[in-house]
Scaffold this motif. Structure first.
Motif, PDB file in Angstrom:
ATOM      1  N   TRP A 126     -16.033  -8.371  25.095  1.00  0.00           N
ATOM      2  CA  TRP A 126     -16.267  -7.461  23.982  1.00  0.00           C
ATOM      3  C   TRP A 126     -17.289  -6.395  24.357  1.00  0.00           C
ATOM      4  O   TRP A 126     -17.104  -5.206  24.060  1.00  0.00           O
ATOM      5  CB  TRP A 126     -16.715  -8.241  22.757  1.00  0.00           C
ATOM      6  N   ARG A 130     -16.304  -2.381  24.450  1.00  0.00           N
ATOM      7  CA  ARG A 130     -17.049  -1.401  23.647  1.00  0.00           C
ATOM      8  C   ARG A 130     -17.592  -0.290  24.525  1.00  0.00           C
ATOM      9  O   ARG A 130     -17.547   0.891  24.156  1.00  0.00           O
ATOM     10  CB  ARG A 130     -18.191  -2.090  22.898  1.00  0.00           C
ATOM     11  N   ARG A 135     -12.738   1.192  20.718  1.00  0.00           N
ATOM     12  CA  ARG A 135     -12.538   1.521  19.311  1.00  0.00           C
ATOM     13  C   ARG A 135     -11.958   2.926  19.155  1.00  0.00           C
ATOM     14  O   ARG A 135     -11.129   3.160  18.267  1.00  0.00           O
ATOM     15  CB  ARG A 135     -13.861   1.362  18.553  1.00  0.00           C
ATOM     16  N   LYS A 136     -12.372   3.864  20.005  1.00  0.00           N
ATOM     17  CA  LYS A 136     -11.767   5.197  19.975  1.00  0.00           C
ATOM     18  C   LYS A 136     -10.296   5.139  20.372  1.00  0.00           C
ATOM     19  O   LYS A 136      -9.455   5.860  19.812  1.00  0.00           O
ATOM     20  CB  LYS A 136     -12.530   6.136  20.903  1.00  0.00           C
ATOM     21  N   LEU A 138      -8.261   2.607  19.857  1.00  0.00           N
ATOM     22  CA  LEU A 138      -7.520   2.081  18.713  1.00  0.00           C
ATOM     23  C   LEU A 138      -7.340   3.149  17.642  1.00  0.00           C
ATOM     24  O   LEU A 138      -6.248   3.297  17.072  1.00  0.00           O
ATOM     25  CB  LEU A 138      -8.240   0.858  18.140  1.00  0.00           C
ATOM     26  N   ASP A 139      -8.403   3.888  17.365  1.00  0.00           N
ATOM     27  CA  ASP A 139      -8.301   4.973  16.380  1.00  0.00           C
ATOM     28  C   ASP A 139      -7.207   5.960  16.767  1.00  0.00           C
ATOM     29  O   ASP A 139      -6.401   6.381  15.924  1.00  0.00           O
ATOM     30  CB  ASP A 139      -9.639   5.721  16.274  1.00  0.00           C
ATOM     31  N   ALA A 150      -4.601  -2.807  13.724  1.00  0.00           N
ATOM     32  CA  ALA A 150      -5.429  -3.246  14.851  1.00  0.00           C
ATOM     33  C   ALA A 150      -6.123  -4.562  14.532  1.00  0.00           C
ATOM     34  O   ALA A 150      -6.593  -4.783  13.408  1.00  0.00           O
ATOM     35  CB  ALA A 150      -6.478  -2.186  15.184  1.00  0.00           C
ATOM     36  N   SER A 167     -17.814  -5.004  13.130  1.00  0.00           N
ATOM     37  CA  SER A 167     -18.024  -3.859  14.020  1.00  0.00           C
ATOM     38  C   SER A 167     -16.935  -2.796  13.951  1.00  0.00           C
ATOM     39  O   SER A 167     -17.066  -1.737  14.572  1.00  0.00           O
ATOM     40  CB  SER A 167     -18.136  -4.356  15.465  1.00  0.00           C
ATOM     41  N   TYR A 168     -15.843  -3.070  13.217  1.00  0.00           N
ATOM     42  CA  TYR A 168     -14.720  -2.129  13.208  1.00  0.00           C
ATOM     43  C   TYR A 168     -13.888  -2.401  11.961  1.00  0.00           C
ATOM     44  O   TYR A 168     -13.962  -3.482  11.363  1.00  0.00           O
ATOM     45  CB  TYR A 168     -13.878  -2.307  14.488  1.00  0.00           C
ATOM     46  N   ASP A 169     -13.072  -1.455  11.594  1.00  0.00           N
ATOM     47  CA  ASP A 169     -12.210  -1.596  10.426  1.00  0.00           C
ATOM     48  C   ASP A 169     -10.916  -2.300  10.831  1.00  0.00           C
ATOM     49  O   ASP A 169      -9.829  -1.719  10.826  1.00  0.00           O
ATOM     50  CB  ASP A 169     -11.919  -0.222   9.829  1.00  0.00           C
ATOM     51  N   TRP A 170     -11.042  -3.582  11.163  1.00  0.00           N
ATOM     52  CA  TRP A 170      -9.892  -4.371  11.594  1.00  0.00           C
ATOM     53  C   TRP A 170      -8.948  -4.660  10.418  1.00  0.00           C
ATOM     54  O   TRP A 170      -9.385  -4.789   9.281  1.00  0.00           O
ATOM     55  CB  TRP A 170     -10.337  -5.711  12.174  1.00  0.00           C
TER      56      TRP A 170
END
Length: 382
Positions: A126, A130, A135-136, A138-139, A150, A167-170
C-alpha cells in the motif's frame, strides 16, 4: 437466488459470487484448466442467477482471466458484473498500472471491468502504490469508464484496513472471513467498519480454501451434528457468512458442478439473521476447538517483517498451524515445497534475531522456524 445491495453503488448482486481461482483442472495441474467443464459450470451458475464473477491476473498461473473472457461470450457478458484485480506486487512504476489494465481488458475480451481491485494489500504494498500515484490512476480510469467501481482486497491488520478504507472513496473491499477467522486480518471488525462507511463487502475464503468443507476434526463434526444433520460442513460455513447482513456477496471457488449446484441451493435459501442461537453456538464451540489446535500463537501482525533474508515468517507459521488445525498436512507441505523452491523456506533463517526483538507476542521465532522446517519438510516426503 437471493440478492443484496452492493454497498452504495446503486444496484443489487447475487449473494453468491463465482470465484475463478479454483476452476476444474486436468490431472491436478493448475496450469491446465478443464476449459469445457469450467465454461459449463460458469454458464450454469449464471443461468441460475449468479451475476458476480471474481478473477485476478495471477489465478491459475495467469490463465483464469482468459477463461472467464471466453466463458462470457455468446451474450453472457451482458448478464454479469466482472471483478478482477491489479497485480500490485508486479507494479514497479506508475506506467505499470495502465499496462496491466490494458492486458486484463484484452484477456477478458471486454472494454470495461465492472469492479477493479488493488490485489492483496498489505502495509508495504500500500505504501509503494500510494507513492506511485495509484489513486490518481483509479480516478483517471473511473472517469474514462474503463473501470466501473474501485476497490481493494486485503491481507493485513485491522488497523491498516481501517486506514486504507479511510484513504480513498472506495466502492468495495474484499476480505477473508469465516467462522474460524473472526479476528484474523480485517475480521468481523473490518466487515462492520467497511459496511458502516458504505462500502460493498465481498467475502473470500468462507470455507478457508476448502478446509472447512472437508477433513474436519471429529469433535467439530460432532458439535454440528448435535444441532442438525442435514447441513454439510460447506453449508455450515456459507450460511455463517451469509447470516451477516453487512456481507454483499460471498465468493465460492467452485471446482465441480456438484459444488455449484449445492452452493446455488444454499444461496437461494440463506437469509441474514436467520441462523438460530443453537446453530451459532455450535460454530462458536467449533471455533474454540480449532483455536485449541493452534501450535504457534502468531497473530500475523507483521511486526517481524520485513525479514532481512526475505522469509515470509507469518505465512510460514500459518502453513504450520493449518497443518494441525485443519488436518491439512499435505496441503501445507505442498505449498511449503513451492516456497522452498524460491529459497525462502524456514531453513533460510540466519538467526539474526530481528524478528524476536520485534514480536509483540515474544515468540521464539528462530526456534519455531526450525520446527516448521522439520515438520513440513518431513510431511512433503510422505
Amino acid at each position: 437466488m437471493k440478492r443484496r445491495q452492493f454497498g452504495q453503488c446503486g444496484f443489487e448482486v447475487s449473494v453468491l459470487g463465482f470465484g475463478c481461482m479454483r476452476l476444474p483442472v486436468v490431472a491436478g495441474d493448475p496450469d491446465s484448466i478443464d476449459e469445457d467443464e469450467a465454461v459449463r459450470m460458469i454458464r450454469y451458475a449464471i443461468d441460475h442467477g449468479v451475476d458476480y464473477l471474481d478473477t485476478a491476473y495471477n489465478y491459475h498461473r495467469g490463465k483464469s482471466e482468459g477463461l472467464v473472457g471466453r466463458a462470457l461470450g455468446g451474450g453472457y457478458r451482458q448478464q454479469v458484473r466482472v471483478a478482477t484485480k491489479l497485480p500490485t506486487w508486479l507494479c514497479k512504476t506508475s506506467d505499470d498500472f495502465t499496462r496491466y489494465l490494458d492486458e486484463q481488458l484484452d484477456r477478458l475480451e471486454t472494454d470495461r471491468i465492472d469492479c477493479y481491485l488493488l490485489h492483496s494489500l498489505n502495509k508495504s504494498i500500500w505504501e509503494r502504490l500510494r507513492g506511485l500515484g495509484v489513486r490518481k490512476f483509479l480516478d483517471r480510469e473511473l472517469s474514462r469508464g474503463r473501470i466501473g467501481f474501485a476497490g481493494f482486497s486485503f491481507h493485513d491488520t485491522f488497523d491498516l484496513f481501517k486506514s486504507v478504507v479511510d484513504s480513498y472513496d472506495w466502492s468495495l473491499c474484499q476480505i477473508m472471513l469465516n467462522y474460524v477467522d473472526v479476528e484474523c486480518q480485517a475480521g468481523v471488525r473490518g466487515l462492520e467498519y467497511a459496511s458502516s462507511r458504505g462500502l460493498a463487502v465481498v467475502v473470500m475464503e468462507p470455507l478457508r480454501g476448502g478446509k472447512l468443507a472437508s477433513g474436519l476434526p471429529a469433535e467439530v463434526k460432532a458439535e454440528m451434528e448435535q444441532i442438525r444433520t442435514d447441513w454439510s460442513p460447506a453449508e455450515w460455513g456459507l450460511r455463517w457468512v451469509l447470516n451477516r447482513p453487512e456481507v454483499s456477496v460471498v465468493l465460492s471457488g467452485m471446482s465441480t458442478m456438484g459444488q455449484v449446484v449445492e452452493n446455488l441451493r444454499i444461496a437461494s435459501e440463506a437469509e441474514p439473521g436467520s441462523m438460530t442461537a443453537d446453530e451459532l453456538a455450535a460454530l462458536a464451540k467449533a471455533r474454540q476447538i480449532f483455536q485449541g489446535r493452534v501450535k504457534i500463537g502468531c497473530t500475523e501482525c507483521g511486526y517481524c517483517m520485513p525479514c532481512p533474508n526475505e522469509l515470509p515468517i507469518p505465512d510460514l507459521f500459518t502453513l504450520y498451524n493449518d497443518a494441525f488445525v485443519f488436518n491439512a498436512s499435505r496441503d501445507s507441505a505442498r505449498i511449503y515445497e513451492l516456497i522452498s523452491k524460491s529459497g525462502k523456506d524456514a531453513s533460510a533463517c540466519v538467526a539474526c534475531g530481528n524478528c524476536e526483538r520485534a514480536c509483540p507476542q515474544h515468540l521464539p521465532v528462530v526456534e519455531l522456524l526450525k520446527e516448521v522446517h522439520k515438520a513440513l519438510g518431513e510431511a512433503r516426503q510422505l
